[in-house]
Motif scaffolding. Structure first.
Motif, PDB file in Angstrom:
ATOM      1  N   ILE A  85       0.831  -1.208   0.000  1.00  0.00           N
ATOM      2  CA  ILE A  85       0.000   0.000   0.000  1.00  0.00           C
ATOM      3  C   ILE A  85       0.866   1.258   0.000  1.00  0.00           C
ATOM      4  CG2 ILE A  85      -1.765   1.281   1.276  1.00  0.00           C
ATOM      5  CD1 ILE A  85      -2.804  -1.393   2.299  1.00  0.00           C
ATOM      6  N   ALA A  86       1.979   1.225   0.735  1.00  0.00           N
ATOM      7  CA  ALA A  86       2.876   2.385   0.770  1.00  0.00           C
ATOM      8  C   ALA A  86       3.490   2.656  -0.597  1.00  0.00           C
ATOM      9  CB  ALA A  86       3.970   2.157   1.807  1.00  0.00           C
ATOM     10  N   LYS A  87       3.596   1.619  -1.415  1.00  0.00           N
ATOM     11  CA  LYS A  87       4.190   1.759  -2.743  1.00  0.00           C
ATOM     12  C   LYS A  87       3.283   2.536  -3.690  1.00  0.00           C
ATOM     13  CE  LYS A  87       7.498   0.587  -5.690  1.00  0.00           C
ATOM     14  NZ  LYS A  87       8.883   1.083  -5.546  1.00  0.00           N
ATOM     15  N   GLN A  88       2.009   2.723  -3.357  1.00  0.00           N
ATOM     16  CA  GLN A  88       1.046   3.295  -4.312  1.00  0.00           C
ATOM     17  C   GLN A  88       1.293   4.765  -4.666  1.00  0.00           C
ATOM     18  OE1 GLN A  88      -2.845   2.343  -2.745  1.00  0.00           O
ATOM     19  NE2 GLN A  88      -2.547   0.145  -3.011  1.00  0.00           N
ATOM     20  N   PRO A  89       1.682   5.733  -3.936  1.00  0.00           N
ATOM     21  CA  PRO A  89       1.960   5.691  -2.497  1.00  0.00           C
ATOM     22  C   PRO A  89       0.752   6.150  -1.681  1.00  0.00           C
ATOM     23  CG  PRO A  89       2.801   7.723  -3.423  1.00  0.00           C
ATOM     24  CD  PRO A  89       2.117   6.995  -4.551  1.00  0.00           C
ATOM     25  N   ASP A  90       0.587   5.526  -0.524  1.00  0.00           N
ATOM     26  CA  ASP A  90      -0.468   5.911   0.407  1.00  0.00           C
ATOM     27  C   ASP A  90       0.016   5.564   1.809  1.00  0.00           C
ATOM     28  OD1 ASP A  90      -2.748   6.630   1.660  1.00  0.00           O
ATOM     29  OD2 ASP A  90      -4.094   5.315   0.549  1.00  0.00           O
ATOM     30  N   LEU A  91       0.924   6.391   2.313  1.00  0.00           N
ATOM     31  CA  LEU A  91       1.580   6.090   3.579  1.00  0.00           C
ATOM     32  C   LEU A  91       0.600   6.086   4.740  1.00  0.00           C
ATOM     33  CD1 LEU A  91       4.248   5.539   5.042  1.00  0.00           C
ATOM     34  CD2 LEU A  91       4.522   8.015   5.308  1.00  0.00           C
ATOM     35  N   GLY A  92      -0.333   7.048   4.750  1.00  0.00           N
ATOM     36  CA  GLY A  92      -1.280   7.129   5.855  1.00  0.00           C
ATOM     37  C   GLY A  92      -2.129   5.881   5.979  1.00  0.00           C
ATOM     38  N   THR A  93      -2.714   5.453   4.861  1.00  0.00           N
ATOM     39  CA  THR A  93      -3.547   4.251   4.882  1.00  0.00           C
ATOM     40  C   THR A  93      -2.732   3.014   5.223  1.00  0.00           C
ATOM     41  OG1 THR A  93      -5.054   5.200   3.241  1.00  0.00           O
ATOM     42  CG2 THR A  93      -5.109   2.816   3.511  1.00  0.00           C
ATOM     43  N   SER A  94      -1.517   2.933   4.698  1.00  0.00           N
ATOM     44  CA  SER A  94      -0.680   1.759   4.972  1.00  0.00           C
ATOM     45  C   SER A  94      -0.356   1.644   6.457  1.00  0.00           C
ATOM     46  CB  SER A  94       0.614   1.828   4.155  1.00  0.00           C
ATOM     47  OG  SER A  94       1.432   2.907   4.580  1.00  0.00           O
ATOM     48  N   LEU A  95      -0.071   2.770   7.105  1.00  0.00           N
ATOM     49  CA  LEU A  95       0.237   2.735   8.537  1.00  0.00           C
ATOM     50  C   LEU A  95      -0.991   2.368   9.362  1.00  0.00           C
ATOM     51  CD1 LEU A  95       2.572   5.849   8.922  1.00  0.00           C
ATOM     52  CD2 LEU A  95       3.225   3.436   8.865  1.00  0.00           C
ATOM     53  N   LEU A  96      -2.155   2.875   8.964  1.00  0.00           N
ATOM     54  CA  LEU A  96      -3.374   2.561   9.703  1.00  0.00           C
ATOM     55  C   LEU A  96      -3.767   1.098   9.534  1.00  0.00           C
ATOM     56  CD1 LEU A  96      -5.421   5.801   8.994  1.00  0.00           C
ATOM     57  CD2 LEU A  96      -4.488   5.072  11.185  1.00  0.00           C
ATOM     58  N   ILE A  97      -3.581   0.570   8.339  1.00  0.00           N
ATOM     59  CA  ILE A  97      -3.875  -0.850   8.128  1.00  0.00           C
ATOM     60  C   ILE A  97      -2.860  -1.716   8.879  1.00  0.00           C
ATOM     61  CG2 ILE A  97      -3.899  -2.680   6.380  1.00  0.00           C
ATOM     62  CD1 ILE A  97      -5.186  -0.683   4.476  1.00  0.00           C
ATOM     63  N   GLY A  98      -1.604  -1.269   8.893  1.00  0.00           N
ATOM     64  CA  GLY A  98      -0.612  -1.968   9.705  1.00  0.00           C
ATOM     65  C   GLY A  98      -0.991  -1.958  11.176  1.00  0.00           C
ATOM     66  N   ALA A  99      -1.518  -0.820  11.635  1.00  0.00           N
ATOM     67  CA  ALA A  99      -1.960  -0.721  13.028  1.00  0.00           C
ATOM     68  C   ALA A  99      -3.100  -1.690  13.321  1.00  0.00           C
ATOM     69  CB  ALA A  99      -2.397   0.708  13.333  1.00  0.00           C
ATOM     70  N   SER A 100      -3.971  -1.908  12.336  1.00  0.00           N
ATOM     71  CA  SER A 100      -5.089  -2.832  12.555  1.00  0.00           C
ATOM     72  C   SER A 100      -4.591  -4.246  12.830  1.00  0.00           C
ATOM     73  CB  SER A 100      -6.020  -2.824  11.335  1.00  0.00           C
ATOM     74  OG  SER A 100      -5.399  -3.419  10.203  1.00  0.00           O
ATOM     75  N   GLY A 101      -3.505  -4.636  12.161  1.00  0.00           N
ATOM     76  CA  GLY A 101      -2.916  -5.941  12.447  1.00  0.00           C
ATOM     77  C   GLY A 101      -2.207  -5.972  13.784  1.00  0.00           C
ATOM     78  N   VAL A 102      -1.535  -4.874  14.119  1.00  0.00           N
ATOM     79  CA  VAL A 102      -0.835  -4.786  15.405  1.00  0.00           C
ATOM     80  C   VAL A 102      -1.830  -4.839  16.561  1.00  0.00           C
ATOM     81  CG1 VAL A 102       0.596  -3.290  16.855  1.00  0.00           C
ATOM     82  CG2 VAL A 102       1.123  -3.550  14.430  1.00  0.00           C
ATOM     83  N   TYR A 103      -3.011  -4.261  16.370  1.00  0.00           N
ATOM     84  CA  TYR A 103      -4.029  -4.303  17.425  1.00  0.00           C
ATOM     85  C   TYR A 103      -4.425  -5.745  17.750  1.00  0.00           C
ATOM     86  CZ  TYR A 103      -4.695   0.729  16.756  1.00  0.00           C
ATOM     87  OH  TYR A 103      -4.515   2.079  16.677  1.00  0.00           O
ATOM     88  N   VAL A 104      -4.530  -6.570  16.726  1.00  0.00           N
ATOM     89  CA  VAL A 104      -4.869  -7.979  16.969  1.00  0.00           C
ATOM     90  C   VAL A 104      -3.757  -8.646  17.775  1.00  0.00           C
ATOM     91  CG1 VAL A 104      -5.523 -10.160  15.911  1.00  0.00           C
ATOM     92  CG2 VAL A 104      -6.148  -8.027  14.792  1.00  0.00           C
ATOM     93  N   LEU A 105      -2.511  -8.348  17.424  1.00  0.00           N
ATOM     94  CA  LEU A 105      -1.380  -8.882  18.187  1.00  0.00           C
ATOM     95  C   LEU A 105      -1.451  -8.431  19.644  1.00  0.00           C
ATOM     96  CD1 LEU A 105       1.476  -8.274  15.588  1.00  0.00           C
ATOM     97  CD2 LEU A 105       0.684 -10.508  16.371  1.00  0.00           C
ATOM     98  N   PHE A 106      -1.797  -7.173  19.846  1.00  0.00           N
ATOM     99  CA  PHE A 106      -1.885  -6.631  21.206  1.00  0.00           C
ATOM    100  C   PHE A 106      -2.960  -7.349  22.014  1.00  0.00           C
ATOM    101  CE2 PHE A 106      -4.160  -3.659  24.013  1.00  0.00           C
ATOM    102  CZ  PHE A 106      -3.158  -3.395  24.936  1.00  0.00           C
ATOM    103  N   PHE A 107      -4.144  -7.494  21.437  1.00  0.00           N
ATOM    104  CA  PHE A 107      -5.237  -8.134  22.166  1.00  0.00           C
ATOM    105  C   PHE A 107      -4.994  -9.628  22.385  1.00  0.00           C
ATOM    106  CE2 PHE A 107      -7.794  -4.436  20.618  1.00  0.00           C
ATOM    107  CZ  PHE A 107      -8.172  -3.971  21.875  1.00  0.00           C
ATOM    108  N   SER A 108      -4.139 -10.219  21.571  1.00  0.00           N
ATOM    109  CA  SER A 108      -3.845 -11.643  21.740  1.00  0.00           C
ATOM    110  C   SER A 108      -2.862 -11.890  22.883  1.00  0.00           C
ATOM    111  CB  SER A 108      -3.279 -12.227  20.445  1.00  0.00           C
ATOM    112  OG  SER A 108      -1.987 -11.723  20.188  1.00  0.00           O
ATOM    113  N   GLY A 109      -2.282 -10.830  23.411  1.00  0.00           N
ATOM    114  CA  GLY A 109      -1.362 -10.977  24.540  1.00  0.00           C
ATOM    115  C   GLY A 109       0.094 -10.873  24.174  1.00  0.00           C
ATOM    116  N   VAL A 110       0.403 -10.535  22.922  1.00  0.00           N
ATOM    117  CA  VAL A 110       1.797 -10.388  22.506  1.00  0.00           C
ATOM    118  C   VAL A 110       2.372  -9.128  23.140  1.00  0.00           C
ATOM    119  CG1 VAL A 110       3.348 -10.003  20.556  1.00  0.00           C
ATOM    120  CG2 VAL A 110       1.434 -11.595  20.341  1.00  0.00           C
ATOM    121  N   ARG A 111       3.516  -9.242  23.743  1.00  0.00           N
ATOM    122  CA  ARG A 111       4.190  -8.108  24.355  1.00  0.00           C
ATOM    123  C   ARG A 111       5.624  -8.036  23.845  1.00  0.00           C
ATOM    124  NH1 ARG A 111      -0.285  -7.517  25.018  1.00  0.00           N
ATOM    125  NH2 ARG A 111      -1.483  -7.086  26.903  1.00  0.00           N
ATOM    126  N   VAL A 112       6.112  -6.833  23.657  1.00  0.00           N
ATOM    127  CA  VAL A 112       7.484  -6.637  23.189  1.00  0.00           C
ATOM    128  C   VAL A 112       8.417  -6.691  24.391  1.00  0.00           C
ATOM    129  CG1 VAL A 112       9.079  -5.077  22.027  1.00  0.00           C
ATOM    130  CG2 VAL A 112       6.703  -5.232  21.260  1.00  0.00           C
TER     131      VAL A 112
END
Length: 310
Positions: A85-112
């Motif tokens: 998505i960033a290649k299109q380019p659409d950096l804002g949307t790509s980061l927000l979609i990336g965040a949507s995946g990170v949110y699932v990781l967060f709720f699953s209990g993954v911690r850094v």
């Protein structure tokens, strides 16, 4: 049903994003759309729903917190989508979609946690990684217009008729609304077309100008009620997949509200993020309604309380 077909949805989404890079139609210097003749749509909008579904499916296969392999697969999938998505380019949307995946990781209990039992060292290493990533992004990844947006955020008055025009006019509109606003269709900034994109990305400034602080407070209260109810439905669901998916979709909804209002208020860089349920636009509304439909489906398939004790 979503869980069963999530791998195919992810592959289909990646296929569409690849088609955009190869055969997509351009507009405003960005190649983000697929034109099928009878319909023209933006595949990245579909990924706002597909990514949480796919990542939730991967992480909910076993007990939580997930094992390293599902986490690794999820991270690779998220990075691949973000880069496409960033290649299109659409950096804002790509980061927000990336965040949507990170949110699932967060709720699953993954911690850094890079080093066990040493929080300060972990904090230092993570800060170094973030700082290094920022340096690389600024010098090698961000385009000139993206850098200009960030610099304009710091001092919009440096280019009042160019890059800073949107933010300055938006601040004027918000500040002039006062407590009760100027009245419906009485806002000078929007009605006289001083405020660009006043029906889409900057519609929050129109609401603040015409309805004032009380109108904004009412809107935020409605948003808060929706978010609260969606979280309740998600956390009361009976299976892990539904909990992860519902909670992440709800947090995405909040993120879009936060980013849009922050952007319009001059607290965040200007990105093309609509205000949910308010901004004009078909594709974003369809995606949002799909998310709400999924959450309503989670609620519908919950066992009634009078049967759960039998």
């Amino acid at each position: 049903l979503f869980r069963r077909y999530s791998p195919y949805l992810m592959l289909f989404g990646i296929f569409l994003l690849t088609l955009v890079l190869l055969f997509g139609s351009s507009s405003g210097g960005a190649q983000r759309w697929l034109d099928l003749g009878f319909v023209r749509f933006q595949p990245s909008e579909l990924m706002k729903v597909i990514v949480p579904i796919a990542i939730a499916s991967i992480l909910s296969e076993k007990t939580l917190p997930p094992k390293p392999l599902p986490i690794l697969i999820s991270i690779v999938a998220i990075i691949a989508i973000v880069l496409l998505i960033a290649k299109q380019p659409d950096l804002g949307t790509s980061l927000l979609i990336g965040a949507s995946g990170v949110y699932v990781l967060f709720f699953s209990g993954v911690r850094v946690q890079l080093i066990k039992y040493n929080n300060w060292l972990n904090f230092g290493l993570i800060s170094t990684l973030i700082g290094g990533s920022g340096y690389i992004a600024w010098n090698y990844l961000l385009m000139a217009y993206q850098k200009k947006r960030i610099l304009t955020l710091i001092d919009p008055s440096s280019d009042p008729l160019g890059a800073g025009y949107h933010i300055l006019q938006s601040k004027i509109a918000i500040g002039s609304g006062g407590l009760l606003g100027k009245g419906i269709e009485q806002g000078s900034q929007s009605q006289l077309n001083f405020l660009p994109e006043h029906t889409t990305d900057f519609i929050f400034a129109v609401i603040a100008e015409e309805l004032g602080f009380l109108g904004v407070l009412l809107l935020l209260s409605v948003y808060g009620l929706i978010i609260y109810r969606c979280f309740i439905i998600s956390f009361e669901s009976e299976d892990t997949f539904s909990k992860l998916l519902g909670a992440s979709l709800t947090l995405i909804f909040f993120t879009y509200i936060f980013v849009n209002i922050g952007m319009v208020s001059g607290l965040l860089p200007v990105v093309g993020v609509p205000l949910p349920l308010i901004s004009y636009g078909g594709s974003s509304l369809i995606t949002l309604m799909s998310s709400f439909g999924i959450i309503m489906s989670i609620r519908k398939h919950k066992t009634p309380s009078y049967l759960s004790n039998l």
